[in-house]
Design a protein around this motif. Structure first.
Motif, PDB file in Angstrom:
ATOM      1  N   TYR A 143      18.721   6.748   8.247  1.00 40.63           N
ATOM      2  CA  TYR A 143      18.258   5.495   7.668  1.00 40.63           C
ATOM      3  C   TYR A 143      18.090   5.625   6.163  1.00 40.63           C
ATOM      4  O   TYR A 143      17.791   6.705   5.644  1.00 40.63           O
ATOM      5  CB  TYR A 143      16.936   5.075   8.311  1.00 40.63           C
ATOM      6  N   GLU A 144      18.290   4.509   5.492  1.00 39.46           N
ATOM      7  CA  GLU A 144      18.108   4.408   4.049  1.00 39.46           C
ATOM      8  C   GLU A 144      17.274   3.160   3.783  1.00 39.46           C
ATOM      9  O   GLU A 144      17.428   2.150   4.473  1.00 39.46           O
ATOM     10  CB  GLU A 144      19.467   4.293   3.348  1.00 39.46           C
ATOM     11  N   ILE A 145      16.373   3.253   2.829  1.00 41.88           N
ATOM     12  CA  ILE A 145      15.499   2.137   2.475  1.00 41.88           C
ATOM     13  C   ILE A 145      15.772   1.738   1.035  1.00 41.88           C
ATOM     14  O   ILE A 145      15.791   2.586   0.149  1.00 41.88           O
ATOM     15  CB  ILE A 145      14.006   2.529   2.615  1.00 41.88           C
ATOM     16  N   LEU A 146      15.962   0.452   0.803  1.00 44.66           N
ATOM     17  CA  LEU A 146      16.148  -0.087  -0.544  1.00 44.66           C
ATOM     18  C   LEU A 146      14.956  -0.983  -0.847  1.00 44.66           C
ATOM     19  O   LEU A 146      14.574  -1.816  -0.029  1.00 44.66           O
ATOM     20  CB  LEU A 146      17.447  -0.901  -0.613  1.00 44.66           C
ATOM     21  N   ARG A 147      14.362  -0.765  -1.999  1.00 40.23           N
ATOM     22  CA  ARG A 147      13.274  -1.635  -2.433  1.00 40.23           C
ATOM     23  C   ARG A 147      13.837  -2.568  -3.497  1.00 40.23           C
ATOM     24  O   ARG A 147      14.300  -2.106  -4.541  1.00 40.23           O
ATOM     25  CB  ARG A 147      12.128  -0.810  -2.995  1.00 40.23           C
ATOM     26  N   THR A 167      24.545  -5.807  -5.656  1.00 38.54           N
ATOM     27  CA  THR A 167      25.332  -4.646  -6.080  1.00 38.54           C
ATOM     28  C   THR A 167      24.906  -3.395  -5.325  1.00 38.54           C
ATOM     29  O   THR A 167      25.740  -2.651  -4.807  1.00 38.54           O
ATOM     30  CB  THR A 167      25.198  -4.425  -7.601  1.00 38.54           C
ATOM     31  N   GLU A 168      23.592  -3.160  -5.234  1.00 40.32           N
ATOM     32  CA  GLU A 168      23.079  -1.984  -4.526  1.00 40.32           C
ATOM     33  C   GLU A 168      23.415  -2.046  -3.042  1.00 40.32           C
ATOM     34  O   GLU A 168      23.770  -1.037  -2.431  1.00 40.32           O
ATOM     35  CB  GLU A 168      21.561  -1.848  -4.711  1.00 40.32           C
ATOM     36  N   ILE A 169      23.325  -3.236  -2.450  1.00 39.79           N
ATOM     37  CA  ILE A 169      23.654  -3.399  -1.029  1.00 39.79           C
ATOM     38  C   ILE A 169      25.132  -3.098  -0.789  1.00 39.79           C
ATOM     39  O   ILE A 169      25.485  -2.386   0.157  1.00 39.79           O
ATOM     40  CB  ILE A 169      23.277  -4.814  -0.546  1.00 39.79           C
ATOM     41  N   ASN A 170      26.001  -3.606  -1.651  1.00 43.13           N
ATOM     42  CA  ASN A 170      27.435  -3.341  -1.498  1.00 43.13           C
ATOM     43  C   ASN A 170      27.767  -1.869  -1.712  1.00 43.13           C
ATOM     44  O   ASN A 170      28.650  -1.326  -1.035  1.00 43.13           O
ATOM     45  CB  ASN A 170      28.247  -4.219  -2.441  1.00 43.13           C
ATOM     46  N   GLU A 171      27.074  -1.201  -2.625  1.00 45.70           N
ATOM     47  CA  GLU A 171      27.291   0.239  -2.826  1.00 45.70           C
ATOM     48  C   GLU A 171      26.924   1.016  -1.566  1.00 45.70           C
ATOM     49  O   GLU A 171      27.642   1.935  -1.155  1.00 45.70           O
ATOM     50  CB  GLU A 171      26.483   0.740  -4.020  1.00 45.70           C
ATOM     51  N   LYS A 229      29.371   3.129   1.417  1.00 47.81           N
ATOM     52  CA  LYS A 229      29.091   4.496   1.889  1.00 47.81           C
ATOM     53  C   LYS A 229      28.822   4.529   3.392  1.00 47.81           C
ATOM     54  O   LYS A 229      28.387   5.538   3.927  1.00 47.81           O
ATOM     55  CB  LYS A 229      27.884   5.065   1.136  1.00 47.81           C
ATOM     56  N   GLY A 230      29.051   3.395   4.070  1.00 48.18           N
ATOM     57  CA  GLY A 230      28.912   3.363   5.523  1.00 48.18           C
ATOM     58  C   GLY A 230      27.574   2.876   6.037  1.00 48.18           C
ATOM     59  O   GLY A 230      27.334   2.870   7.241  1.00 48.18           O
ATOM     60  N   TRP A 231      26.673   2.429   5.149  1.00 53.30           N
ATOM     61  CA  TRP A 231      25.369   1.934   5.577  1.00 53.30           C
ATOM     62  C   TRP A 231      25.490   0.488   6.036  1.00 53.30           C
ATOM     63  O   TRP A 231      26.225  -0.300   5.458  1.00 53.30           O
ATOM     64  CB  TRP A 231      24.358   2.026   4.438  1.00 53.30           C
ATOM     65  N   PRO A 263      25.581   5.946  11.487  1.00 54.48           N
ATOM     66  CA  PRO A 263      25.634   7.113  12.362  1.00 54.48           C
ATOM     67  C   PRO A 263      25.574   8.389  11.518  1.00 54.48           C
ATOM     68  O   PRO A 263      26.158   8.444  10.430  1.00 54.48           O
ATOM     69  CB  PRO A 263      26.992   6.991  13.054  1.00 54.48           C
ATOM     70  N   ARG A 264      24.862   9.364  12.022  1.00 52.23           N
ATOM     71  CA  ARG A 264      24.809  10.656  11.319  1.00 52.23           C
ATOM     72  C   ARG A 264      26.132  11.364  11.486  1.00 52.23           C
ATOM     73  O   ARG A 264      26.708  11.386  12.569  1.00 52.23           O
ATOM     74  CB  ARG A 264      23.704  11.540  11.899  1.00 52.23           C
ATOM     75  N   SER A 265      26.599  11.938  10.406  1.00 55.41           N
ATOM     76  CA  SER A 265      27.826  12.721  10.503  1.00 55.41           C
ATOM     77  C   SER A 265      27.477  14.108  11.000  1.00 55.41           C
ATOM     78  O   SER A 265      26.328  14.548  10.916  1.00 55.41           O
ATOM     79  CB  SER A 265      28.510  12.800   9.140  1.00 55.41           C
TER      80      SER A 265
END
Length: 70
Positions: free
Chosen positions: A11-15, A30-34, A38-40, A61-63
């Motif tokens: 998981y990744e969290i963006l504030r 922009t941050e969401i598209n980046e 990367k697969g998020w 998914p975890r690689s």
């Protein structure tokens, strides 16, 4: 248990960016598209009780390279 049930996730969290008033200052597109590149995948937003988005939650998914070795 099939492969779907045994899938591990990370998981990744963006504030979202804020200004002095603590309101969302900029569109985080922009941050969401980046992260998407990367697969998020966006799965949820966590909002303040008074309104506004506190966090944007992503998963992927975890690689095998990031799996814990037991």
């Amino acid at each position: 248990m099939d492969d779907q049930d045994s899938q591990r996730w990370e998981y990744e969290i963006l504030r979202p960016p804020r200004d002095e008033t603590k309101k969302e200052a900029d569109n985080p597109k922009t941050e969401i598209n980046e992260l998407a590149d990367k697969g998020w995948r966006l799965v949820e937003t966590i909002d303040y009780s008074s309104g506004g988005t506190k966090y944007i939650v992503f998963e992927r998914p975890r690689s095998e390279s990031t799996e814990d070795v037991s």
